[in-house]
Design a protein around this motif. Structure first.
Motif, PDB file in Angstrom:
ATOM      1  N   LYS A  54       0.806  -1.215   0.000  1.00 50.16           N
ATOM      2  CA  LYS A  54       0.000   0.000   0.000  1.00 50.16           C
ATOM      3  C   LYS A  54       0.845   1.274   0.000  1.00 50.16           C
ATOM      4  O   LYS A  54       0.423   2.295  -0.529  1.00 50.16           O
ATOM      5  CB  LYS A  54      -0.915   0.012   1.235  1.00 50.16           C
ATOM      6  N   TRP A  90      -7.153  -5.703  12.170  1.00 46.75           N
ATOM      7  CA  TRP A  90      -7.055  -5.282  10.765  1.00 46.75           C
ATOM      8  C   TRP A  90      -7.403  -3.799  10.623  1.00 46.75           C
ATOM      9  O   TRP A  90      -6.753  -3.062   9.881  1.00 46.75           O
ATOM     10  CB  TRP A  90      -7.970  -6.136   9.899  1.00 46.75           C
ATOM     11  N   SER A  91      -8.418  -3.363  11.348  1.00 45.32           N
ATOM     12  CA  SER A  91      -8.821  -1.955  11.262  1.00 45.32           C
ATOM     13  C   SER A  91      -7.723  -1.040  11.814  1.00 45.32           C
ATOM     14  O   SER A  91      -7.532   0.072  11.309  1.00 45.32           O
ATOM     15  CB  SER A  91     -10.139  -1.723  12.010  1.00 45.32           C
ATOM     16  N   LYS A  94      -5.130  -0.714   9.038  1.00 44.58           N
ATOM     17  CA  LYS A  94      -5.599   0.175   7.977  1.00 44.58           C
ATOM     18  C   LYS A  94      -5.485   1.641   8.408  1.00 44.58           C
ATOM     19  O   LYS A  94      -5.120   2.504   7.606  1.00 44.58           O
ATOM     20  CB  LYS A  94      -7.054  -0.156   7.613  1.00 44.58           C
ATOM     21  N   SER A  98      -3.181   4.593   6.709  1.00 44.59           N
ATOM     22  CA  SER A  98      -3.753   5.891   6.333  1.00 44.59           C
ATOM     23  C   SER A  98      -2.963   7.039   6.948  1.00 44.59           C
ATOM     24  O   SER A  98      -2.741   8.068   6.305  1.00 44.59           O
ATOM     25  CB  SER A  98      -5.220   5.972   6.781  1.00 44.59           C
ATOM     26  N   GLU A 144     -12.714  -0.071  -0.980  1.00 44.26           N
ATOM     27  CA  GLU A 144     -11.501  -0.300  -0.195  1.00 44.26           C
ATOM     28  C   GLU A 144     -11.365  -1.772   0.182  1.00 44.26           C
ATOM     29  O   GLU A 144     -10.279  -2.339   0.125  1.00 44.26           O
ATOM     30  CB  GLU A 144     -11.526   0.565   1.065  1.00 44.26           C
ATOM     31  N   ARG A 145     -12.463  -2.417   0.560  1.00 45.77           N
ATOM     32  CA  ARG A 145     -12.391  -3.832   0.940  1.00 45.77           C
ATOM     33  C   ARG A 145     -12.059  -4.710  -0.259  1.00 45.77           C
ATOM     34  O   ARG A 145     -11.354  -5.712  -0.122  1.00 45.77           O
ATOM     35  CB  ARG A 145     -13.712  -4.282   1.568  1.00 45.77           C
ATOM     36  N   ASP A 148      -8.358  -4.350  -0.720  1.00 48.52           N
ATOM     37  CA  ASP A 148      -7.646  -5.118   0.308  1.00 48.52           C
ATOM     38  C   ASP A 148      -7.598  -6.593  -0.048  1.00 48.52           C
ATOM     39  O   ASP A 148      -6.554  -7.244   0.059  1.00 48.52           O
ATOM     40  CB  ASP A 148      -8.343  -4.952   1.667  1.00 48.52           C
TER      41      ASP A 148
END
Length: 200
Positions: A54, A90-91, A94, A98, A144-145, A148
């Motif tokens: 990413k 996971w969140s 992410k 960001s 976004e998912r 991913d």
């Protein structure tokens, strides 16, 4: 997967000397420490790989992964009571990715587009026919998912079961996200699907 597997239940109630090196572990039982480090060892490498895909920078990826696990460590005992611990972790990853992007003022598209090209590349002249900018714009149409899922499956070459574990979702959800992503790319790029028709 369970993260509580003490070899000795009595020993599990005592904190280890390792907590002295990590203040966040102060007061933890050995059971909690072992569960955290098992989770860390299981996920650090794929989390780091995903962050690199990413961000495109070793330093930024390492910073994002390290900060992710710092935050997980600080919240681990609370996370152990969560219904979807994996999804919460996971969140966090992410969010840290960001944060790194905002520092560099980068757009929210993945650096490596090869994973997405692998979904639709069934022609020898694909790279010649389709420009990178055009393809990058098409990837921007994915959720976004979906991005991913594609990055994990085709970028890191993980199987769908592993990708699902990392994302904290069902394997069927990953398969659905991949299918949706491929259909959307074919549609946006005006590429015929396998049956010869352009997907709408």
């Amino acid at each position: 997967m369970t993260y509580e597997d003490p070899e000795n239940s009595a020993e599990a109630e005592q904190p280890s000397t390792f907590s002295a090196q990590h203040p966040a572990l102060a007061g933890w039982s050995i059971t909690d420490e072992r569960s955290y480090w098992a989770f860390h060892d299981d996920r650090y490498t794929p989390f780091l790989g995903f962050a690199y895909r990413k961000l495109g920078s070793d330093a930024d990826a390492e910073d994002a992964a390290d900060k992710t696990f710092d935050e997980i460590m600080n919240n681990w005992q609370r996370m152990l009571g969560m219904e979807n611990l994996r999804g919460y972790a996971w969140s966090i990853l992410k969010s840290r990715i960001s944060d790194q992007r905002r520092k560099r003022d980068k757009q929210a598209l993945p650096t490596d587009l090869a994973a997405f090209a692998a979904m639709v590349d069934h022609r020898d002249d694909f790279a010649v026919v389709l420009g990178r900018l055009q393809f990058a714009r098409a990837v921007g149409h994915l959720s976004e998912r979906q991005r991913d899922a594609v990055t994990l499956r085709h970028g890191l070459e993980l199987d769908t079961a592993t990708a699902a574990q990392l994302m904290g979702v069902a394997e069927a959800t990953v398969r659905s996200l991949l299918s949706q992503a491929r259909a959307r790319l074919l549609q946006v790029l005006d590429i015929p699907s396998d049956d010869g028709k352009v997907r709408s």
